[in-house]
Design a protein around this motif. Structure first.
Motif, PDB file in Angstrom:
ATOM      1  N   GLY A 194      38.735  64.160 -23.122  1.00 44.73           N
ATOM      2  CA  GLY A 194      40.056  64.362 -23.486  1.00 44.73           C
ATOM      3  C   GLY A 194      40.945  65.064 -23.981  1.00 44.73           C
ATOM      4  N   PHE A 195      42.769  65.623 -24.009  1.00 45.05           N
ATOM      5  CA  PHE A 195      42.572  66.597 -25.066  1.00 45.05           C
ATOM      6  C   PHE A 195      44.298  66.220 -25.680  1.00 45.05           C
ATOM      7  CE2 PHE A 195      39.619  68.549 -22.321  1.00 45.05           C
ATOM      8  CZ  PHE A 195      38.611  69.111 -22.972  1.00 45.05           C
ATOM      9  N   SER A 196      44.752  66.500 -26.771  1.00 40.25           N
ATOM     10  CA  SER A 196      46.102  66.202 -27.046  1.00 40.25           C
ATOM     11  C   SER A 196      46.845  68.181 -26.935  1.00 40.25           C
ATOM     12  CB  SER A 196      45.867  65.864 -28.756  1.00 40.25           C
ATOM     13  OG  SER A 196      45.446  66.908 -29.308  1.00 40.25           O
ATOM     14  N   ARG A 197      48.408  67.925 -27.052  1.00 40.75           N
ATOM     15  CA  ARG A 197      48.703  67.895 -26.757  1.00 40.75           C
ATOM     16  C   ARG A 197      48.001  69.578 -28.217  1.00 40.75           C
ATOM     17  NH1 ARG A 197      54.551  69.747 -25.960  1.00 40.75           N
ATOM     18  NH2 ARG A 197      55.531  72.158 -27.475  1.00 40.75           N
ATOM     19  N   GLU A 198      47.991  68.947 -29.447  1.00 41.19           N
ATOM     20  CA  GLU A 198      47.661  70.257 -30.412  1.00 41.19           C
ATOM     21  C   GLU A 198      46.533  70.808 -29.900  1.00 41.19           C
ATOM     22  OE1 GLU A 198      49.262  67.088 -30.483  1.00 41.19           O
ATOM     23  OE2 GLU A 198      50.842  67.884 -31.981  1.00 41.19           O
TER      24      GLU A 198
END
Length: 243
Positions: A194-198
Motif C-alpha cells: 500500500g501507499f499513503s498520500r506522502e
C-alpha cells in the motif's frame, strides 16, 4: 524480465480467465469511481472544450483485462494497453472486441520497464500520451519509483499520470485497514503493502511529475472473495502532471 516480474506474469496468466468474475464487485466500483473522477483527472477529453478536435491518447500499463481502458475509451481517440501476461492481453483485446472498440483499444504483451524493450515500442505511436494509468498494479511492481520514471517518459508535456492502488495502513484514518494486506495466493507477487498520500507525492515528484498533485481516498471499499470469505480493501486515486 526479472524473477519477480516472471512470478507476476505466471500468476496473472493463471488468473486471467477468472478475473472478471472473481473481482466483479471491485471492477464495478473502480469503473464507477474512474468515471466520477474523470474531470478531476483531466479537462482534456473528446467531449470537453479543451479536448475538442484533439488527438487524445491514453496508455494503461499493467492493464490486465482493460477495466480502465474500457471505462475511458469513449472519451479518448486511442487507448493502448501493455501487460507482461499473454493471457491478460488476450482478455484485453477480447473485451475491446466485445464492445466494438477494437479499432481504438488494443493491447500488447511487453515489459516496458525492462531495458530491452523491443524497438517497435519506441516508435511515435507508443509515446506522447496525454494520460498514463496504472490501476491496482503498483503494489506488484518490484521498483515503483523506477517504474514511474520510465513510464513518465511516454507522457507529453502536461500529460497526466493516474494511479489507483491500495491505501497503506499507516495512511488510513478510516478504520478500513483490516485485511488490507492479506494477499493470500498472490502474496509472492506483492512488493509494497500500500501507499499513503506522502508515498505517492514522493513517487510522483521523483518521476518529475511535479504539477497539480491530487490524492483522494475512495470512500467505497473494494470487495473481493477469497477462501469462501468476503474481504475488503481501501483504495485511493492519485494524479499528477508532467510540467
Amino acid at each position: 524480465m526479472t524473477d519477480f516480474t516472471e512470478a507476476n506474469r505466471k500468476y496473472f496468466d493463471k488468473m486471467a480467465t477468472e478475473y472478471k468474475d472473481r473481482f466483479a464487485d471491485s471492477i464495478k466500483t473502480l469503473s464507477e469511481q474512474t468515471l466520477k473522477h474523470r474531470l478531476w483527472l483531466s479537462d482534456q477529453w473528446l467531449d470537453t472544450e479543451s479536448g475538442k478536435d484533439k488527438d487524445i491518447k491514453m496508455l494503461e500499463y499493467a492493464c490486465g483485462p482493460g477495466l480502465i481502458s474500457m471505462t475511458l475509451a469513449p472519451y479518448v481517440s486511442q487507448v493502448i494497453g501493455f501487460d507482461v501476461s499473454d493471457n491478460m492481453i488476450d482478455e484485453f483485446n477480447r473485451n475491446a472486441k466485445s464492445i466494438d472498440i477494437s479499432h481504438k483499444m488494443i493491447g500488447y504483451k511487453a515489459d516496458l520497464l525492462n531495458t530491452s524493450v523491443p524497438d517497435e515500442f519506441a516508435e511515435p505511436n507508443f509515446t506522447d500520451f496525454n494520460m498514463v494509468t496504472v490501476s491496482m498494479a503498483l503494489h506488484h511492481f518490484e521498483y515503483p519509483q523506477e517504474a514511474l520514471q520510465t513510464l513518465t517518459k511516454r507522457l507529453n508535456q502536461n500529460g497526466v499520470f493516474m494511479i489507483i492502488d491500495i491505501l497503506s495502513r499507516s495512511g488510513s484514518d478510516h478504520g478500513h485497514g483490516e485485511g488490507n494486506h492479506e494477499f493470500g495466493e498472490a502474496a509472492h507477487t506483492v512488493k509494497t503493502h500500500g501507499f499513503s498520500r506522502e508515498d505517492m507525492q514522493k513517487l510522483f515528484a521523483g518521476a518529475g511529475l511535479t504539477k497539480d498533485f491530487k490524492y483522494e481516498v475512495i470512500p467505497e471499499l473494494l470487495i473481493f472473495h477469497k477462501d469462501e470469505k468476503k474481504h475488503n480493501i481501501t483504495v485511493f486515486i492519485a494524479r499528477a502532471q508532467r510540467p
